[in-house]
Design a protein around this motif. Sequence first.
Motif, short mmCIF file in Angstrom:
data_model
loop_
_atom_site.label_atom_id
_atom_site.label_comp_id
_atom_site.label_asym_id
_atom_site.label_seq_id
_atom_site.Cartn_x
_atom_site.Cartn_y
_atom_site.Cartn_z
N LYS A 61 0.84 -1.07 -0.09
CA LYS A 61 0.14 -0.09 0.02
C LYS A 61 0.79 1.13 -0.16
CE LYS A 61 -3.90 -1.89 2.23
NZ LYS A 61 -4.90 -2.13 3.41
N LYS A 62 0.46 2.07 -0.93
CA LYS A 62 1.34 3.29 -1.20
C LYS A 62 2.75 3.01 -1.19
CE LYS A 62 -1.86 6.15 1.82
NZ LYS A 62 -2.15 7.13 3.06
N TRP A 63 3.15 1.99 -1.83
CA TRP A 63 4.62 1.74 -2.10
C TRP A 63 5.66 1.80 -0.81
CZ3 TRP A 63 5.60 3.40 -7.85
CH2 TRP A 63 4.68 2.78 -8.69
N ARG A 64 4.96 1.32 0.53
CA ARG A 64 5.79 1.78 1.58
C ARG A 64 6.56 0.58 2.09
NH1 ARG A 64 3.75 5.95 4.73
NH2 ARG A 64 3.46 7.63 3.34
N GLN A 65 6.55 -0.48 1.13
CA GLN A 65 7.57 -1.58 1.72
C GLN A 65 8.42 -1.64 0.33
OE1 GLN A 65 5.80 -5.55 1.96
NE2 GLN A 65 7.79 -6.47 2.58
N VAL A 66 9.83 -1.63 0.88
CA VAL A 66 10.92 -1.83 -0.06
C VAL A 66 11.48 -3.06 -0.06
CG1 VAL A 66 13.03 -0.66 -0.81
CG2 VAL A 66 11.39 0.67 0.32
N ILE A 67 11.58 -3.77 -1.29
CA ILE A 67 12.13 -5.27 -1.29
C ILE A 67 13.41 -4.96 -2.44
CG2 ILE A 67 11.72 -7.39 -2.41
CD1 ILE A 67 8.83 -7.15 -1.68
N THR A 68 14.56 -5.72 -1.65
CA THR A 68 15.58 -5.66 -2.32
C THR A 68 15.80 -7.10 -3.19
OG1 THR A 68 16.71 -4.14 -0.65
CG2 THR A 68 18.18 -5.51 -2.14
N LYS A 69 16.17 -6.87 -4.52
CA LYS A 69 16.37 -8.14 -5.20
C LYS A 69 17.62 -8.17 -5.71
CE LYS A 69 11.22 -8.41 -6.62
NZ LYS A 69 10.47 -8.61 -7.71
N THR A 70 18.02 -9.31 -6.35
CA THR A 70 19.58 -9.35 -6.90
C THR A 70 19.52 -10.14 -8.19
OG1 THR A 70 20.31 -9.65 -4.58
CG2 THR A 70 21.82 -10.43 -6.43
N VAL A 71 20.32 -9.55 -9.18
CA VAL A 71 20.43 -10.01 -10.42
C VAL A 71 21.94 -10.39 -10.64
CG1 VAL A 71 20.63 -7.76 -11.33
CG2 VAL A 71 20.15 -9.67 -13.01
N ARG A 72 22.11 -11.67 -11.01
CA ARG A 72 23.50 -12.04 -11.40
C ARG A 72 24.27 -11.45 -12.43
NH1 ARG A 72 22.72 -17.95 -12.43
NH2 ARG A 72 21.10 -17.26 -13.38
N ILE A 73 25.57 -10.98 -12.26
CA ILE A 73 26.28 -10.51 -13.30
C ILE A 73 27.11 -11.67 -14.05
CG2 ILE A 73 27.89 -8.60 -14.00
CD1 ILE A 73 26.77 -6.95 -11.72
N LYS A 74 27.11 -11.92 -15.27
CA LYS A 74 27.71 -13.05 -15.81
C LYS A 74 29.31 -12.58 -16.11
CE LYS A 74 28.14 -15.74 -20.24
NZ LYS A 74 27.81 -16.10 -21.40
N GLN A 75 29.63 -11.18 -16.61
CA GLN A 75 30.90 -10.69 -16.79
C GLN A 75 30.68 -9.28 -17.31
OE1 GLN A 75 31.23 -13.25 -20.50
NE2 GLN A 75 31.65 -11.68 -21.70
N ILE A 76 31.89 -8.53 -16.98
CA ILE A 76 32.07 -7.20 -17.45
C ILE A 76 33.45 -7.22 -18.44
CG2 ILE A 76 32.80 -4.89 -16.40
CD1 ILE A 76 31.48 -5.50 -13.99
#
Length: 542
Positions: A173-188
């Motif tokens: 509700k009202k975007w009050r909860q923040v969820i942190t997600k993770t994406v893998r990085i294959k390479q740079i």
Amino acid sequence: MAAPMLRGCCLRRCWAFACIDSGSCHGRGAATGFTSSGKRGQSFVAQQPLLTAQKSRKGEHKWAAVVGLEIHAQIASNSKLFSGSQVHFAAPPNSLVSFFDASLPGTLPVLNRRCVEAAVMTGLALNCHINKKSLFDRKHYFYADLPAGYQITQQRLPIAVNGSLAYSVCVGKKWRQVITKTVRIKQIQLEQDSGKSLHDELRSQTLIDLNRAGVGLLEVVLEPDMSCGEEAATAVRELQLILQALGTSQANMAEGQLRVDANISVHHPGEPLGVRTEVKNLNSARFLARAIDYEIQRQINELENGCEILNETRSFDYKLGFMPEPNLPPLLLYDTASLPAGADPQQVINIDRIREQLPELPSETREKLIQQYGILPEHSFALLNEVGLLEFFQNVIKETRAEPKKVTSWVLNIFLGFLKQRNLAVNESPVTPSVLAELLNLLDRKVISSAAAKQVFEELWRSKGKTPSQIVSERKLELMQDEEALERVCHAMMEGHPQVVMDMKRGNPRAINKLIGLVRKVTHNRADPTVIKEILEKQLSS
């Protein structure tokens, strides 16, 4: 084989911030969350793709989308990756082209030290393993703005691998909860940019500008751990913030300094992944989100209509166009333990030394804002949303007695709102941090009301050079200090509106608000609503 010679380049640090949008789609990676109360918790979400929002009829299967990204960031360097040509946006066409950039015979690449350091710093910030030995390859393909007929890149053994990027989305509700997600990085990987083809439709011809040819790029390859356009756009914005905080790239998407290719496929949950397609050269996070969601829906419609999805993604197989770069030996990096004795500091790069120079990253800045000022998590994102807004906020805090939450509200709701309406950047605002701090001090000392403060703020935009105190004095916006006079006004309002008084006695909460509004109107908003309410309640009970 000896390590390549390194060419020096001046370091340009760019401390800027971009926005991070919030979203509510559920991704594939592990997630941790905290609510607006600031209490943190851990909840590990199973790695499964998002089920599309499309409603399915009884007996139908839902669809799951899978999204991976390839992000090309132009390195913030004064010169190109393998030549001494300058890097400057919007320079006259073909004015920044060396013999090597034009691929004249007999020219050889000389590796730019600054670009290597930028790649190492970015890899460390993104939790990557830094390869102490990396290789350069040639990727062969013909295009008019690629004079050599190949691009020097790092496909087989890149400079950094196996990292991760954490990004946050707001839900609830009202975007009050923040969820942190993770994406893998294959390479740079380090690689050259190509030139630009300018198509003149009126004359039916194409012009070539090689100013961009050979500019150093960081290609960041994200694994297909995202499930919708909003997640992808948010991850790109977080990477943009990190690159800008590091100073390794200005990452200005409008100037082509950050470009994104998206690999997209859909499938039924529990079934093999579908055939992927690629959407290329997206240079806006908003359009990236739209393009991905459009492509997801297009593939679903095609499959539900019995059609097939064609594989339109370029191949990564070195057998289909890659070969070792013969003019560049392996790139060798060192840490403190492996650094050769007596090595020339200008010819070696120490990974540990770069690690020590890492600045504060955006996630750390947001956490510090929450802890130091007690603001909501979504407000910490918003303060990093605009270039210069965080610095503006902190300068106001230094000069005002107002509570940080009050300052946050004014900066994000009123100040930023005025900027958006007028399409201005923070550094173009006629209202400086000192001026806003003075206004908030007047409000904090109850010299003016909130309504009067907003009038003063509007006047500040129109009357450059005036102070808040001058505007308050000229327009007579000070709060009434004569309580007896205010009591007489309140008494007159109650005498003139007996029905409203009857409603007050019956406990109607709207009645007293109506009287407060009438008193404020008569006093030209110079009366404090809290004081008015106290007087009305006192007179009602007497």
